[in-house]
Design a protein around this motif. Structure first.
Motif, PDB file in Angstrom:
ATOM      1  N   PHE A   1       0.870  -1.633  -0.095  1.00 23.04           N
ATOM      2  CA  PHE A   1       0.122   0.053  -0.424  1.00 23.04           C
ATOM      3  C   PHE A   1       1.074   1.223  -0.180  1.00 23.04           C
ATOM      4  O   PHE A   1       1.573   1.225   0.954  1.00 23.04           O
ATOM      5  CB  PHE A   1      -0.748  -0.044   0.506  1.00 23.04           C
ATOM      6  N   LEU A   2       0.814   1.652  -1.012  1.00 19.96           N
ATOM      7  CA  LEU A   2       1.687   3.230  -0.858  1.00 19.96           C
ATOM      8  C   LEU A   2       1.070   4.412  -0.577  1.00 19.96           C
ATOM      9  O   LEU A   2      -0.033   4.620  -1.524  1.00 19.96           O
ATOM     10  CB  LEU A   2       1.672   3.563  -2.708  1.00 19.96           C
ATOM     11  N   LEU A   3       0.693   5.170   0.152  1.00 22.59           N
ATOM     12  CA  LEU A   3       0.279   5.367   0.827  1.00 22.59           C
ATOM     13  C   LEU A   3       0.808   6.809   0.601  1.00 22.59           C
ATOM     14  O   LEU A   3      -0.291   7.500   0.752  1.00 22.59           O
ATOM     15  CB  LEU A   3       0.086   5.885   2.345  1.00 22.59           C
ATOM     16  N   GLY A   4       1.457   7.326   0.327  1.00 22.16           N
ATOM     17  CA  GLY A   4       1.686   8.952   0.472  1.00 22.16           C
ATOM     18  C   GLY A   4       3.224   9.489  -1.056  1.00 22.16           C
ATOM     19  O   GLY A   4       3.660   8.072  -1.654  1.00 22.16           O
ATOM     20  N   THR A   5       3.809   9.291  -1.341  1.00 18.42           N
ATOM     21  CA  THR A   5       4.807  10.483  -2.774  1.00 18.42           C
ATOM     22  C   THR A   5       5.562  10.933  -1.919  1.00 18.42           C
ATOM     23  O   THR A   5       5.985  11.017  -3.299  1.00 18.42           O
ATOM     24  CB  THR A   5       3.454  10.230  -3.655  1.00 18.42           C
ATOM     25  N   PHE A   6       5.406  11.072  -1.442  1.00 20.43           N
ATOM     26  CA  PHE A   6       7.402  11.636  -1.243  1.00 20.43           C
ATOM     27  C   PHE A   6       8.038  11.544  -0.041  1.00 20.43           C
ATOM     28  O   PHE A   6       7.426  10.309   0.556  1.00 20.43           O
ATOM     29  CB  PHE A   6       6.539  13.437  -0.343  1.00 20.43           C
ATOM     30  N   CYS A   7       9.207  11.981   0.391  1.00 19.46           N
ATOM     31  CA  CYS A   7      10.550  11.494   0.850  1.00 19.46           C
ATOM     32  C   CYS A   7      11.289  12.356   1.343  1.00 19.46           C
ATOM     33  O   CYS A   7      11.546  14.017   1.041  1.00 19.46           O
ATOM     34  CB  CYS A   7      11.250  10.609   0.656  1.00 19.46           C
ATOM     35  N   PRO A   8      11.180  12.888   2.867  1.00 16.32           N
ATOM     36  CA  PRO A   8      12.206  13.751   3.531  1.00 16.32           C
ATOM     37  C   PRO A   8      13.379  13.641   2.516  1.00 16.32           C
ATOM     38  O   PRO A   8      13.813  15.076   2.190  1.00 16.32           O
ATOM     39  CB  PRO A   8      12.627  13.268   5.152  1.00 16.32           C
ATOM     40  N   THR A   9      14.689  12.942   2.136  1.00 16.78           N
ATOM     41  CA  THR A   9      14.908  12.801   0.617  1.00 16.78           C
ATOM     42  C   THR A   9      15.202  11.821  -0.571  1.00 16.78           C
ATOM     43  O   THR A   9      14.249  10.724   0.299  1.00 16.78           O
ATOM     44  CB  THR A   9      16.479  12.391   1.899  1.00 16.78           C
ATOM     45  N   TYR A  10      15.374  12.192  -1.066  1.00 18.39           N
ATOM     46  CA  TYR A  10      15.443  10.902  -2.502  1.00 18.39           C
ATOM     47  C   TYR A  10      16.660  10.119  -2.359  1.00 18.39           C
ATOM     48  O   TYR A  10      17.205  10.954  -2.991  1.00 18.39           O
ATOM     49  CB  TYR A  10      14.855  12.010  -3.386  1.00 18.39           C
ATOM     50  N   CYS A  11      16.034   9.028  -3.029  1.00 19.85           N
ATOM     51  CA  CYS A  11      17.173   8.031  -3.319  1.00 19.85           C
ATOM     52  C   CYS A  11      17.607   7.950  -4.799  1.00 19.85           C
ATOM     53  O   CYS A  11      16.477   8.526  -5.671  1.00 19.85           O
ATOM     54  CB  CYS A  11      16.902   6.669  -2.732  1.00 19.85           C
ATOM     55  N   ALA A  12      18.952   8.372  -5.711  1.00 22.42           N
ATOM     56  CA  ALA A  12      18.725   8.440  -6.600  1.00 22.42           C
ATOM     57  C   ALA A  12      18.926   6.784  -7.304  1.00 22.42           C
ATOM     58  O   ALA A  12      18.323   6.812  -8.481  1.00 22.42           O
ATOM     59  CB  ALA A  12      20.476   8.685  -7.044  1.00 22.42           C
ATOM     60  N   PHE A  13      18.300   6.085  -6.721  1.00 22.46           N
ATOM     61  CA  PHE A  13      18.545   5.010  -7.442  1.00 22.46           C
ATOM     62  C   PHE A  13      17.066   4.485  -6.763  1.00 22.46           C
ATOM     63  O   PHE A  13      16.953   3.061  -7.195  1.00 22.46           O
ATOM     64  CB  PHE A  13      19.693   3.502  -6.239  1.00 22.46           C
ATOM     65  N   CYS A  14      16.285   5.730  -6.577  1.00 23.40           N
ATOM     66  CA  CYS A  14      14.501   4.721  -6.357  1.00 23.40           C
ATOM     67  C   CYS A  14      13.399   3.870  -7.233  1.00 23.40           C
ATOM     68  O   CYS A  14      13.541   4.299  -8.631  1.00 23.40           O
ATOM     69  CB  CYS A  14      13.888   6.469  -6.264  1.00 23.40           C
ATOM     70  N   THR A  15      13.567   2.558  -6.790  1.00 25.54           N
ATOM     71  CA  THR A  15      13.213   1.638  -7.817  1.00 25.54           C
ATOM     72  C   THR A  15      11.303   2.258  -8.188  1.00 25.54           C
ATOM     73  O   THR A  15      10.705   2.126  -9.100  1.00 25.54           O
ATOM     74  CB  THR A  15      12.514   0.544  -7.174  1.00 25.54           C
ATOM     75  N   ARG A  16      11.279   2.862  -7.298  1.00 29.63           N
ATOM     76  CA  ARG A  16       9.574   4.290  -7.566  1.00 29.63           C
ATOM     77  C   ARG A  16       9.616   5.671  -7.985  1.00 29.63           C
ATOM     78  O   ARG A  16       8.731   6.344  -7.829  1.00 29.63           O
ATOM     79  CB  ARG A  16       8.487   4.160  -5.832  1.00 29.63           C
ATOM     80  N   SER A  17      10.501   5.471  -8.786  1.00 30.83           N
ATOM     81  CA  SER A  17      11.238   7.010  -9.319  1.00 30.83           C
ATOM     82  C   SER A  17      10.349   7.435 -10.672  1.00 30.83           C
ATOM     83  O   SER A  17       9.488   8.702 -10.002  1.00 30.83           O
ATOM     84  CB  SER A  17      11.961   6.872  -9.604  1.00 30.83           C
ATOM     85  N   TYR A  18       8.993   5.800 -11.145  1.00 31.38           N
ATOM     86  CA  TYR A  18       8.281   6.917 -11.749  1.00 31.38           C
ATOM     87  C   TYR A  18       7.335   8.410 -11.630  1.00 31.38           C
ATOM     88  O   TYR A  18       6.493   8.183 -11.639  1.00 31.38           O
ATOM     89  CB  TYR A  18       7.902   5.382 -12.689  1.00 31.38           C
ATOM     90  N   ALA A  19       6.914   7.809  -9.676  1.00 37.68           N
ATOM     91  CA  ALA A  19       5.821   8.181  -8.863  1.00 37.68           C
ATOM     92  C   ALA A  19       5.835   9.277  -7.879  1.00 37.68           C
ATOM     93  O   ALA A  19       5.571   9.828  -7.708  1.00 37.68           O
ATOM     94  CB  ALA A  19       4.920   7.509  -8.703  1.00 37.68           C
ATOM     95  N   VAL A  20       7.263   9.163  -6.988  1.00 36.32           N
ATOM     96  CA  VAL A  20       8.208   9.494  -5.201  1.00 36.32           C
ATOM     97  C   VAL A  20       8.984  10.860  -6.574  1.00 36.32           C
ATOM     98  O   VAL A  20       9.636  11.152  -7.031  1.00 36.32           O
ATOM     99  CB  VAL A  20       8.840   8.579  -5.399  1.00 36.32           C
ATOM    100  N   GLY A  21       8.259  11.699  -5.329  1.00 38.18           N
ATOM    101  CA  GLY A  21       8.881  13.036  -5.687  1.00 38.18           C
ATOM    102  C   GLY A  21       8.165  13.625  -6.867  1.00 38.18           C
ATOM    103  O   GLY A  21       6.895  13.504  -7.384  1.00 38.18           O
TER     104      GLY A  21
END
Length: 397
Positions: free
Chosen positions: A104-124
């Protein structure tokens, strides 16, 4: 800029200047920021952990501020949504891939963004490199959808709450959601996936809202024969600062189970010794080593990927170094939604093209899923074939 937080290129420029970073390296960092699929955003804690006197080698810098010179062309089979999560959604933010568990993906933001994020399509937020796919439904609306879905799918007994990071969700929303989940009789476990113990560990200390919510519901879940746990994410021993260790041990001593998942990243933690050091630090922090992920085939993050043999070799060499329950499981999360498999469970390996074939019987029976090694591990003439737009379907179908 508040404290040492870095949220934009101007703040980064000023900070690099204050640290007397050489102009050439500074330009390489800016090039990396512009190339990144993930937005620039560093918490004060991350900024203080980075070794600014040895930026090129620093494992924390590499994860959040990759240099432009480090980037490599993506493998032709890589995708922005490498796990096909968007296609697997049964409701907004709800991914039901396995029979008895859901993500369950509750949110789409992070305090810091990892450059290798597997969810880069939707996060941030959107970046110059990538426009994001946003789920427009409100968090409250999505939580209601989750509860309704669980009530009508009583075979589901495990829920992973992820995002984005839970630190970007208001504690009150988490509180209300856990209050509903603890009443679902078919559930046996709820996992809170967060990298917050790295991003801002002080938010998990006693007398904070998150600590109070997590410890209170951990006890309530146990009373219902259920487990509420934290699924954290540390990739290198230096990430586990004294603050992170204090927060983790406070949760552990309050009866909260914490399990760690690591992503194997080239040049960050891709040796036997580095993984051994990380496992030892996790154990001493009250955290169970759980998974080491082979890096997903995420587009625009190719320089982070090792070949699968590196992952297998590390796993083999660590077996016996720790008690069995302390040794993480080394896995591949298969492209196109095949799910998690042990790195040893491949059906075949095509050495020439660097392709591993896996089956995932519980998800799709006899279907083969293909994981491809980075091209830099292959012979030059084979790399040219890949760049000539060959595909796995051409090779095997």
């Amino acid at each position: 800029m508040k404290d040492s937080q870095i949220f934009n290129i101007n703040e980064l420029s000023n900070y690099l200047t204050s640290k007397k970073v050489e102009p050439e390296l500074k330009a390489d960092i800016f090039k990396g920021v512009k190339s990144n699929s993930m937005a620039l955003k560093l918490t004060d804690h991350i900024v203080r952990l980075i070794n600014w006197d040895n930026l090129i080698a620093d494992p924390i810098r590499k994860q959040f501020l990759p240099l432009g010179s480090e980037y490599q062309p993506s493998h032709p089979q890589s995708k922005v949504d490498s796990l096909s999560e968007e296609k697997k959604q049964v409701r907004p933010g709800l991914i039901h891939r396995y029979p008895n568990k859901i993500l369950f993906l509750l949110g789409t933001f992070c305090p810091t963004y990892c450059a290798f994020c597997t969810r880069s399509y939707a996060v941030g937020p959107n970046t110059k490199t990538l426009a994001k796919s946003y789920l427009t439904k409100s968090q409250t609306g999505k939580t209601d959808t989750l509860i309704d879905y669980l009530k009508t799918n009583v075979n589901i007994n495990d829920v992973v709450l992820s995002g984005g990071d839970l630190l970007s969700v208001q504690p009150l929303i988490i509180d209300k959601l856990l209050a509903k989940l603890v009443t679902i009789k078919s559930l046996r476990s709820v996992r809170l996936a967060t990298r917050g113990l790295l991003f801002d560990p002080n938010l998990f200390l006693p007398n904070t809202p998150l600590f109070e919510i997590i410890t209170r519901y951990s006890e309530k879940f146990k009373q219902h024969n259920m487990e509420l746990s934290i699924q954290c994410h540390f990739n290198h021993a230096t990430e586990i600062s004294s603050e992170s260790q204090k927060a983790a041990l406070s949760l552990y001593q309050s009866g909260v189970t914490i399990r760690n998942q690591t992503v194997l990243l080239d040049g960050v933690n891709s040796t036997i010794e580095l993984q051994k050091n990380l496992i030892e630090k996790l154990i001493s922090s009250g955290i169970q080593p759980y998974y080491v992920y082979q890096m997903d085939m995420v587009a625009n993050a190719e320089h982070f990927r090792t070949n699968l043999e590196t992952c297998i070799s590390i796993s083999k060499n660590l077996t016996g170094a720790f008690a069995g329950f302390q040794l993480p499981r080394f896995i591949v999360d298969l492209p196109l939604g095949g799910g998690k498999r042990s790195v040893y469970e491949y059906e075949f390996y095509d050495q020439k093209y660097g392709i591993y074939g896996f089956k995932s019987p519980i998800i799709s029976g006899e279907k083969i899923y293909y994981y491809c090694d980075p091209l830099r591990y292959l012979e030059p003439h084979v790399q040219k074939e890949w760049h000539g737009k060959i595909s796995v379907s051409e090779l095997y179908d």
